[in-house]
Scaffold this motif. Sequence first.
Motif, PDB file in Angstrom:
ATOM      1  N   ALA A 163       0.835  -1.204   0.000  1.00  0.00           N
ATOM      2  CA  ALA A 163       0.000   0.000   0.000  1.00  0.00           C
ATOM      3  C   ALA A 163       0.871   1.255   0.000  1.00  0.00           C
ATOM      4  O   ALA A 163       0.646   2.189  -0.777  1.00  0.00           O
ATOM      5  CB  ALA A 163      -0.940  -0.009   1.203  1.00  0.00           C
ATOM      6  N   TYR A 164       1.869   1.266   0.872  1.00  0.00           N
ATOM      7  CA  TYR A 164       2.788   2.406   0.969  1.00  0.00           C
ATOM      8  C   TYR A 164       3.466   2.678  -0.381  1.00  0.00           C
ATOM      9  O   TYR A 164       3.488   3.812  -0.859  1.00  0.00           O
ATOM     10  CB  TYR A 164       3.830   2.133   2.055  1.00  0.00           C
ATOM     11  N   THR A 165       4.023   1.632  -0.994  1.00  0.00           N
ATOM     12  CA  THR A 165       4.748   1.835  -2.257  1.00  0.00           C
ATOM     13  C   THR A 165       3.819   2.298  -3.370  1.00  0.00           C
ATOM     14  O   THR A 165       4.208   3.134  -4.190  1.00  0.00           O
ATOM     15  CB  THR A 165       5.525   0.577  -2.692  1.00  0.00           C
ATOM     16  N   ASN A 166       2.604   1.789  -3.391  1.00  0.00           N
ATOM     17  CA  ASN A 166       1.653   2.227  -4.411  1.00  0.00           C
ATOM     18  C   ASN A 166       1.238   3.684  -4.214  1.00  0.00           C
ATOM     19  O   ASN A 166       1.087   4.422  -5.192  1.00  0.00           O
ATOM     20  CB  ASN A 166       0.426   1.311  -4.436  1.00  0.00           C
ATOM     21  N   ILE A 167       1.057   4.096  -2.971  1.00  0.00           N
ATOM     22  CA  ILE A 167       0.707   5.497  -2.706  1.00  0.00           C
ATOM     23  C   ILE A 167       1.880   6.408  -3.071  1.00  0.00           C
ATOM     24  O   ILE A 167       1.698   7.450  -3.716  1.00  0.00           O
ATOM     25  CB  ILE A 167       0.280   5.697  -1.235  1.00  0.00           C
ATOM     26  N   MET A 168       3.081   6.019  -2.679  1.00  0.00           N
ATOM     27  CA  MET A 168       4.254   6.838  -3.010  1.00  0.00           C
ATOM     28  C   MET A 168       4.425   6.948  -4.528  1.00  0.00           C
ATOM     29  O   MET A 168       4.733   8.033  -5.041  1.00  0.00           O
ATOM     30  CB  MET A 168       5.524   6.265  -2.362  1.00  0.00           C
ATOM     31  N   GLU A 169       4.200   5.854  -5.231  1.00  0.00           N
ATOM     32  CA  GLU A 169       4.313   5.883  -6.690  1.00  0.00           C
ATOM     33  C   GLU A 169       3.260   6.812  -7.290  1.00  0.00           C
ATOM     34  O   GLU A 169       3.552   7.608  -8.177  1.00  0.00           O
ATOM     35  CB  GLU A 169       4.167   4.467  -7.256  1.00  0.00           C
ATOM     36  N   ALA A 170       2.034   6.722  -6.786  1.00  0.00           N
ATOM     37  CA  ALA A 170       0.954   7.579  -7.294  1.00  0.00           C
ATOM     38  C   ALA A 170       1.264   9.051  -7.063  1.00  0.00           C
ATOM     39  O   ALA A 170       0.967   9.898  -7.909  1.00  0.00           O
ATOM     40  CB  ALA A 170      -0.374   7.210  -6.629  1.00  0.00           C
ATOM     41  N   THR A 171       1.872   9.373  -5.925  1.00  0.00           N
ATOM     42  CA  THR A 171       2.129  10.775  -5.586  1.00  0.00           C
ATOM     43  C   THR A 171       3.375  11.336  -6.273  1.00  0.00           C
ATOM     44  O   THR A 171       3.700  12.503  -6.073  1.00  0.00           O
ATOM     45  CB  THR A 171       2.237  10.976  -4.057  1.00  0.00           C
ATOM     46  N   ASN A 172       4.046  10.519  -7.074  1.00  0.00           N
ATOM     47  CA  ASN A 172       5.137  11.061  -7.884  1.00  0.00           C
ATOM     48  C   ASN A 172       4.595  12.043  -8.914  1.00  0.00           C
ATOM     49  O   ASN A 172       5.322  12.902  -9.404  1.00  0.00           O
ATOM     50  CB  ASN A 172       5.911   9.948  -8.589  1.00  0.00           C
ATOM     51  N   GLU A 173       3.327  11.889  -9.256  1.00  0.00           N
ATOM     52  CA  GLU A 173       2.641  12.786 -10.177  1.00  0.00           C
ATOM     53  C   GLU A 173       1.590  13.566  -9.386  1.00  0.00           C
ATOM     54  O   GLU A 173       1.261  13.198  -8.262  1.00  0.00           O
ATOM     55  CB  GLU A 173       1.952  11.982 -11.290  1.00  0.00           C
ATOM     56  N   GLN A 174       1.044  14.597  -9.999  1.00  0.00           N
ATOM     57  CA  GLN A 174      -0.062  15.315  -9.360  1.00  0.00           C
ATOM     58  C   GLN A 174      -1.280  14.403  -9.307  1.00  0.00           C
ATOM     59  O   GLN A 174      -1.528  13.637 -10.242  1.00  0.00           O
ATOM     60  CB  GLN A 174      -0.403  16.585 -10.132  1.00  0.00           C
ATOM     61  N   VAL A 175      -1.987  14.482  -8.194  1.00  0.00           N
ATOM     62  CA  VAL A 175      -3.206  13.691  -8.031  1.00  0.00           C
ATOM     63  C   VAL A 175      -4.351  14.631  -7.658  1.00  0.00           C
ATOM     64  O   VAL A 175      -4.120  15.726  -7.151  1.00  0.00           O
ATOM     65  CB  VAL A 175      -3.037  12.593  -6.942  1.00  0.00           C
ATOM     66  N   ASP A 176      -5.572  14.179  -7.895  1.00  0.00           N
ATOM     67  CA  ASP A 176      -6.729  15.031  -7.595  1.00  0.00           C
ATOM     68  C   ASP A 176      -7.373  14.690  -6.248  1.00  0.00           C
ATOM     69  O   ASP A 176      -8.403  15.246  -5.894  1.00  0.00           O
ATOM     70  CB  ASP A 176      -7.768  14.951  -8.723  1.00  0.00           C
ATOM     71  N   TRP A 177      -6.752  13.809  -5.492  1.00  0.00           N
ATOM     72  CA  TRP A 177      -7.336  13.368  -4.218  1.00  0.00           C
ATOM     73  C   TRP A 177      -6.526  13.820  -2.996  1.00  0.00           C
ATOM     74  O   TRP A 177      -6.789  13.363  -1.885  1.00  0.00           O
ATOM     75  CB  TRP A 177      -7.524  11.848  -4.201  1.00  0.00           C
TER      76      TRP A 177
END
Length: 183
Positions: free
Chosen positions: A23-37
């Motif tokens: 979960a941690y690695t997936n969130i960190m990967e997602a936040t490498n880009e801008q997110v809308d959440w």
Amino acid sequence: MDENTQMYFENLNSEDKNIQYDAYTNIMEATNEQVDWAYDVWDQLKEDLTHPDHHRRSRAAQFLASLSKSDPSRIILEDFPAVWEVTKDPKFVTARHSLQAIWKVGLAGPKQKKMVVDHLVDRFRNCEDEKNYTLIRSDIIQGLRHLYDEVEDDEIEQKAMELVDTVEDSKYRKKYLGKWRKK
């Protein structure tokens, strides 16, 4: 927030360490880009900065630093002191992981970049009384390097070199300079 991201945040509280790490690695990967959440989780992450569980404090600081680029309201300018405080956490691993991520706040804009650089420079200059200060300094120099690589601001490199020049121990000066060799 999409279902997968929501699941990842829920999985951070799993009893299974492997599920937590995924979960941690997936969130960190997602936040490498801008997110809308970002604002969907911002307040909870801010609360978690002072949570009794050091893992939650560490993750909250890392996530908020990474989410700063997804913060058009620039809330991080107000919340930065709370995130910065985790870089001085009594649990050294928590402090270190937070410090290693704090440079990402500087990607959010000029004010955020200046704020981060100023804090890192001040900490480098004043951390000799801290336990493991050479590791702290190494993380600061590495963070400045990461920020420089992303924004290509020569002033960051200049400040880093000025900091390295203040180090009297040639072993550490050489180690810190090594982080600035051209790639």
